[in-house]
Each structure stands twice: as C-alpha cells, then as structure tokens.
Enzyme design. Structure first.
Site, PDB file in Angstrom:
ATOM      1  CB  CYS A 293       8.872 -10.555 -17.563  1.00 49.53           C
ATOM      2  SG  CYS A 293      10.214  -9.483 -18.073  1.00 49.53           S
TER       3      CYS A 293
ATOM      4  N   GLY B  71       0.817  -1.218   0.000  1.00 48.42           N
ATOM      5  CA  GLY B  71       0.000   0.000   0.000  1.00 48.42           C
ATOM      6  C   GLY B  71       0.848   1.263   0.000  1.00 48.42           C
ATOM      7  CB  VAL B  72       4.179   2.086   1.439  1.00 45.39           C
ATOM      8  CG1 VAL B  72       5.244   3.151   1.252  1.00 45.39           C
ATOM      9  CG2 VAL B  72       3.728   2.035   2.894  1.00 45.39           C
ATOM     10  N   GLY B  73       3.658   1.637  -1.708  1.00 44.27           N
ATOM     11  CA  GLY B  73       3.956   1.862  -3.127  1.00 44.27           C
ATOM     12  C   GLY B  73       2.729   2.362  -3.876  1.00 44.27           C
TER      13      GLY B  73
ATOM     14  CD  GLU C 128       4.751 -13.806 -15.691  1.00 46.73           C
ATOM     15  OE1 GLU C 128       4.018 -13.131 -14.946  1.00 46.73           O
ATOM     16  OE2 GLU C 128       5.675 -13.322 -16.366  1.00 46.73           O
TER      17      GLU C 128
ATOM     18  CD  GLU D 258       8.454  -2.623 -20.006  1.00 46.55           C
ATOM     19  OE1 GLU D 258       8.029  -3.688 -20.484  1.00 46.55           O
ATOM     20  OE2 GLU D 258       9.047  -1.768 -20.678  1.00 46.55           O
TER      21      GLU D 258
HETATM   22  P1  NAD Z   1       4.222  -7.775  -8.236  1.00 48.57           P
HETATM   23  O1  NAD Z   1       3.252  -7.254  -9.231  1.00 48.57           O
HETATM   24  O2  NAD Z   1       3.718  -8.625  -7.143  1.00 48.57           O
HETATM   25  O3  NAD Z   1       5.005  -6.588  -7.519  1.00 48.57           O
HETATM   26  C1  NAD Z   1       5.756  -5.646  -8.245  1.00 48.57           C
HETATM   27  C2  NAD Z   1       5.912  -4.395  -7.419  1.00 48.57           C
HETATM   28  O4  NAD Z   1       4.632  -3.808  -7.232  1.00 48.57           O
HETATM   29  C3  NAD Z   1       6.486  -4.600  -6.019  1.00 48.57           C
HETATM   30  O5  NAD Z   1       7.348  -3.519  -5.731  1.00 48.57           O
HETATM   31  C4  NAD Z   1       5.252  -4.541  -5.142  1.00 48.57           C
HETATM   32  O6  NAD Z   1       5.548  -4.115  -3.820  1.00 48.57           O
HETATM   33  C5  NAD Z   1       4.432  -3.507  -5.854  1.00 48.57           C
HETATM   34  N1  NAD Z   1       2.996  -3.534  -5.618  1.00 48.57           N
HETATM   35  C6  NAD Z   1       2.218  -4.584  -5.263  1.00 48.57           C
HETATM   36  N2  NAD Z   1       0.925  -4.206  -5.199  1.00 48.57           N
HETATM   37  C7  NAD Z   1       0.878  -2.903  -5.534  1.00 48.57           C
HETATM   38  C8  NAD Z   1      -0.166  -1.958  -5.704  1.00 48.57           C
HETATM   39  N3  NAD Z   1      -1.439  -2.268  -5.502  1.00 48.57           N
HETATM   40  N4  NAD Z   1       0.157  -0.700  -6.102  1.00 48.57           N
HETATM   41  C9  NAD Z   1       1.441  -0.361  -6.335  1.00 48.57           C
HETATM   42  N5  NAD Z   1       2.470  -1.216  -6.194  1.00 48.57           N
HETATM   43  C10 NAD Z   1       2.193  -2.471  -5.805  1.00 48.57           C
HETATM   44  O7  NAD Z   1       5.329  -8.510  -9.111  1.00 48.57           O
HETATM   45  P2  NAD Z   1       6.568  -9.349  -8.568  1.00 48.57           P
HETATM   46  O8  NAD Z   1       6.028 -10.650  -8.065  1.00 48.57           O
HETATM   47  O9  NAD Z   1       7.424  -8.514  -7.705  1.00 48.57           O
HETATM   48  O10 NAD Z   1       7.380  -9.605  -9.936  1.00 48.57           O
HETATM   49  C11 NAD Z   1       7.086 -10.624 -10.801  1.00 48.57           C
HETATM   50  C12 NAD Z   1       6.229 -10.136 -11.943  1.00 48.57           C
HETATM   51  O11 NAD Z   1       6.882  -9.065 -12.623  1.00 48.57           O
HETATM   52  C13 NAD Z   1       6.001 -11.173 -13.025  1.00 48.57           C
HETATM   53  O12 NAD Z   1       4.657 -11.148 -13.416  1.00 48.57           O
HETATM   54  C14 NAD Z   1       6.897 -10.722 -14.151  1.00 48.57           C
HETATM   55  O13 NAD Z   1       6.521 -11.154 -15.416  1.00 48.57           O
HETATM   56  C15 NAD Z   1       6.843  -9.264 -14.019  1.00 48.57           C
HETATM   57  N6  NAD Z   1       8.003  -8.640 -14.660  1.00 48.57           N
HETATM   58  C16 NAD Z   1       7.833  -7.981 -15.850  1.00 48.57           C
HETATM   59  C17 NAD Z   1       8.915  -7.423 -16.491  1.00 48.57           C
HETATM   60  C18 NAD Z   1       8.768  -6.686 -17.795  1.00 48.57           C
HETATM   61  O14 NAD Z   1       9.647  -5.917 -18.116  1.00 48.57           O
HETATM   62  N7  NAD Z   1       7.699  -6.884 -18.536  1.00 48.57           N
HETATM   63  C19 NAD Z   1      10.173  -7.522 -15.932  1.00 48.57           C
HETATM   64  C20 NAD Z   1      10.323  -8.205 -14.724  1.00 48.57           C
HETATM   65  C21 NAD Z   1       9.217  -8.741 -14.104  1.00 48.57           C
END
Ligand code: NAD
Length: 483
Positions: free
Chosen positions: A289, A215-217, A387, A255
């Site tokens: 990804c 939630g902070v993000g 995925e 992304e």
């Molecule tokens: P995630 O979506 O769970 O989290 C990513 C980030 O979002 C973290 O910093 C998390 O704290 C934050 N977050 C979570 N909920 C949020 C919200 N409601 N509002 C704002 N921020 C929030 O992803 P993950 O598990 O950390 O990473 C894996 C995923 O990332 C995979 O789906 C992968 O495909 C994707 N990914 C995509 C790319 C690309 O360039 N397309 C690159 C790397 C990873």
C-alpha cells in the site's frame, strides 16, 4: 515444508468447519491446502466468545498476564519462523527476501516490542488536584482497553498486518476476532494454532475465523458486541466498514490504499533515487500500500529518469518467490492480474507509453505481470491517481520543488512517499509539506515496530505500530475524587 491443516480458533478450541475452500499458490496455481469456510453462525460464536472473555476474565486488567503471554507468543513465532516464512511465500507469493524482513521478522519483533511497552506503560497517571466550580477534586487519568476488537486483514502482507493488529490490541487488554482475507487464511490459522498451543492466552481472548464470504467479516462491523473494528484493505471496503459500523457507533481504525509519490529534486543523485523507487515498486510485485508508484522527477531530466527506471525494472523481471534472489514474484490471483492488465490498457488509452513491461509475464503457470514503467502522462491520468497494486510505476515531470509538492499532494490518498535531494534541508522542507503519514528522506526507512504508520486523507484513520498503535486500542477514563 510441512502442510498444517488450517483451522478456526473459537473460544480456545481449534476446529474445522462444515465446508472448506482451497488455498492456491499464486506462483504455481497449485492447491496447497484448504481453509475452513466460516459461516455467519461461526463468526457470531467467535464474537460471543470474545465478548465473554472481555467481560468475565481478568485479561483486560492483568497487565502481567498479558506481558507473559505476549512474550510466549513472540518466542513461539520465532521458533516457528522457518515454517511460517515458507507458508507466507506459498500462499501470498511473497518473495523470500521480504518475508525475512517486513513480512515476518520485523512484525514478530513487534510483539516483543509491544510486550515491553505495556510493562512500563503509564496505565494511570495523576492529573493533580483542581477545584472545578469550587469543589476540591483529585483527578486520575486511566487508560483502559476498548473491549472486543474485530480485526479484518488483506492478503498482501498477511502476517505483518495480522500481527500489527493482534499484538497491540491484545497488549492493550482487548479480546480479538481476526478475519483474514480469503486469499491468505493460512498464516492467520497458524497464528491461532500457535496461540492455542504455545501460550497461556485464555480461551476466547483470541479467535480466528476465515471465510470465502466477505459478508462474514462484515459481521464484525455490524455486531453490537464488537467495540472497535481494525481494518486494513482497500479504501472502498474501508468506507463500507465505516458505514456498517455507524449504527452502533463503533470505533473504526482504517489502514487503506495509497498512491505515494517519490519526489526527486533537481540536485539529487538521479540514478540512485530513481533506481531505488523503481526497485521498491517491484518488491512483492508492487502489492504494497505504501509503495511509491508515482515517480516525480525534474522535467529537464525526465527522459533520463524514464530510462533508468526502465533499465532497473527490466533487469529485475519476475522470478520464483522461493528463490532468495527474487524481488518481483507473482501477483496474488487471476482476478488481480486481470485488474492490473486493465490498468495497463487504460494507460495506453490515456496516451501513455511503456518504457518497459506493459504485459503479463510469459510463464506457464501462476499470475505474473512484467515490471512496467509508464511514461508520457501527467498526474491527471487515472493510472497516476488510482491504486494499481502491481509492479507498475508512472513517471511524472515536475517544474521545481513547489510543483513537486503540488503533484504529490494532488491525490485522494496520503499514505507515504519519499524525497531525495543533495541538500538535506531542502529535502526536509519538501517532506514537511507532503500530506502523508510517513515519508522517507534520502533513503531513510520508516518501517519499524516503534514507528507509527498510517494515512492522511483517504488512506485511513489512525496509526498502527509505535505507541500511537497501542493507544488506538485504548479508552481514556478520568476518575475525579472529592477531596
Ligand atoms: P479488500 O478491501 O478487498 O479486502 C480486505 C479485507 O476486507 C479482506 O479480509 C476482505 O475479506 C474483507 N472485506 C471485504 N469486504 C468487506 C466488507 N464489506 N466488510 C468487512 N470486510 C470486508 O483489500 P485486499 O484486496 O485484500 O487488499 C489490498 C488493499 O489493501 C489495497 O487497497 C491496499 O492498499 C490495502 N492495504 C493497505 C495497507 C495500509 O496499511 N494502509 C496495508 C496493506 C494493504
């Protein structure tokens, strides 16, 4: 490895937080450090600092200052390379061999690349004279920074993605608040420390806030003081970011996930093409990804392809990520391991067979999945559509080039892919029809600082890296002078 104390960077000040959370090494389950557990107030303070730095300093207009600071940052990151590479391996479990390439050295090179790009970029261009509605006018097109950028990053390529956002966003003249994933706060904190201690980047221009609380993000998507959110992570979270940004009509740059297809045509060198795809899915335990997690092979050579993939992945196995010979390290966390195992059970339920793997690896500590080949399913299976984010490849049969393209495109995602053929023109024709942001032909590599990367469809909006990656962070202004 020296263990730096992870701190926030807010308004130029390195500081802790009232509470901290553990950073766990996924290969050993050891607590290797702690990070500040940022609060909503600290995030708000960081956003305020970035807003003031954008509105009140000359960061957004002084290109020379930005070029100088980015070169300082690049040089300091090169200097800190050994320590940073070790940190990435320790907190993300990324094998040393990829840390030396796509996780660290290539994105660090990207900072220098973007510094050079802005030094010669056309910030203003003459659109010439025209007489709209009979009024003589000289027109100039200016590119200007968007404003305050909220950068939210995932854990799989933490440093690469931090830099792929922060470099171009700062180069374009924005100010930034970086919020790393809770599993990998350390390299982001180190980036903050390096900026504070080794560059002239003014206070407030770059801020880092970590937190256990997503939630902070999320405040970055909601706060009206933020102009653009640059997010990398899962498609589900990307949707949440976009929805939360809608009330303030924030620009969003996303992304997201992928389920990319490695297409092997019937005239390809099957052993080489299948071996490469199988190898790539093991790299960093499949936590990329853009990995080609669907292997689409000619039906008449299906069994042979499954055998090659299985032999390749079984021989890779899993290993200590600090060992330079390791390809497949741990997965990031217990949660992630359990999620992948859930998909492996699902594959069985759907009628799939494991040609190798199919279980967690037999190790005392850490979070591991054996490299796994799933055979016997078609593209409608959930393991072929969703995925998994583990070292798992699903082998799917195709009936010729058109069918291979159909299968590749039959996905909600559109991030990457590959085509292999003995006939380059034939491979190119297939590559043009696959709806993805990047595609490799006959072993080509698309990952480089000057090459735009991003997704079609539900893999995202926008491009990171390359000139397009800088321009994501720019506005366009037209100045019309009466003449
Ligand atoms: P995630 O979506 O769970 O989290 C990513 C980030 O979002 C973290 O910093 C998390 O704290 C934050 N977050 C979570 N909920 C949020 C919200 N409601 N509002 C704002 N921020 C929030 O992803 P993950 O598990 O950390 O990473 C894996 C995923 O990332 C995979 O789906 C992968 O495909 C994707 N990914 C995509 C790319 C690309 O360039 N397309 C690159 C790397 C990873």
């Amino acid at each position: 490895m020296t263990v730096p104390e992870a701190q926030h960077l807010i308004n130029g000040e390195l500081r802790g937080s009232a509470t901290r959370f553990d950073i766990v090494n996924p290969a050993t389950e050891e607590v290797i450090g702690t990070a500040p557990d940022g609060s909503h107030e600290e995030m708000s303070e960081a956003i305020g600092a970035a807003r003031r730095a954008f509105d009140e300093s000359d960061w957004s207009t002084d290109v020379d200052l930005r070029v100088r600071c980015l070169h300082q940052l690049h040089d300091a990151l090169v200097e800190a390379g050994d320590e940073m590479r070790a940190l990435i391996t320790a907190e993300a479990g990324a094998p040393a061999f990829i840390v030396a390439g796509p996780q660290y050295d290539v994105p660090v090179g990207g900072i220098e690349w973007v510094a050079d790009l802005i030094a010669s970029y056309d910030w203003e261009s003459d659109l010439g004279r025209a007489e709209p509605m009979g009024i003589p006018t000289n027109r100039t097109v200016r590119r200007e920074a968007v404003g305050v950028v909220g950068a939210i990053t995932p854990w799989n390529f933490p440093n690469a993605i931090n830099l792929a956002k922060v470099g171009p966003a700062l180069a374009a003249g924005n100010t930034v608040v970086l919020k790393p994933a809770p599993d990998t706060p350390w390299v982001a904190a180190e980036l903050g420390r390096i900026v504070a201690e080794h560059t002239d980047i003014p206070a407030g221009v770059f801020n880092v806030v970590s937190s256990r609380d997503h939630g902070v993000g999320a405040l970055l998507s909601e706060d009206p003081r933020v102009d653009l959110v640059s997010f990398t992570g899962s498609t589900a979270t990307g949707r949440a970011v976009m929805a939360a940004g809608a009330p303030t009509l924030k620009r969003v740059f996303l992304e997201l996930g992928g389920k990319s297809a490695a297409i092997v045509l019937d005239d390809a060198d099957l052993a080489a093409a299948v071996g490469t795809a199988a190898f790539s899915v093991c790299v960093h335990a499949g936590q990329g990804c853009a990995l080609t997690t669907r292997l689409v092979v000619p039906r008449e050579r299906y069994d042979e392809a499954v055998e090659i993939a299985a032999a390749t992945m079984a021989s890779i196995g899993t290993g200590d990520p600090t060992d330079p010979g390791t390809v497949c390290g741990p997965v990031i966390s217990e949660t992630q391991r359990d999620r992948i195992e859930g998909y492996l059970r699902l594959a069985e339920d759907e009628g799939g067979k494991f040609a190798t793997g199919g279980t967690r690896a037999d190790r005392d500590r850490g979070f591991w999945i054996e490299p796994t080949v799933i055979a016997g399913l078609d593209n409608s299976a959930r393991v072929a559509r969703e995925e998994i984010f583990g070292p798992v490849i699903t082998v799917i049969a195709h009936d010729g080039d058109d069918d291979a393209v159909r299968i590749a495109n039959d996905s909600p995602y559109g991030l990457s892919g590959s085509v292999d053929s003995g006939d380059l023109e034939r491979a190119r024709a297939v590559a043009r029809r696959v709806r993805t942001g990047t595609i490799a032909v006959n072993g080509g590599v698309w990952f480089n600082p000057d090459a735009p990367f991003g997704g079609y469809k539900q893999s995202g909006i926008g491009r990171e890296m390359g000139v397009a990656g800088l321009e994501e962070y720019l506005e366009t202004k037209l100045i019309a002078e009466g003449a």
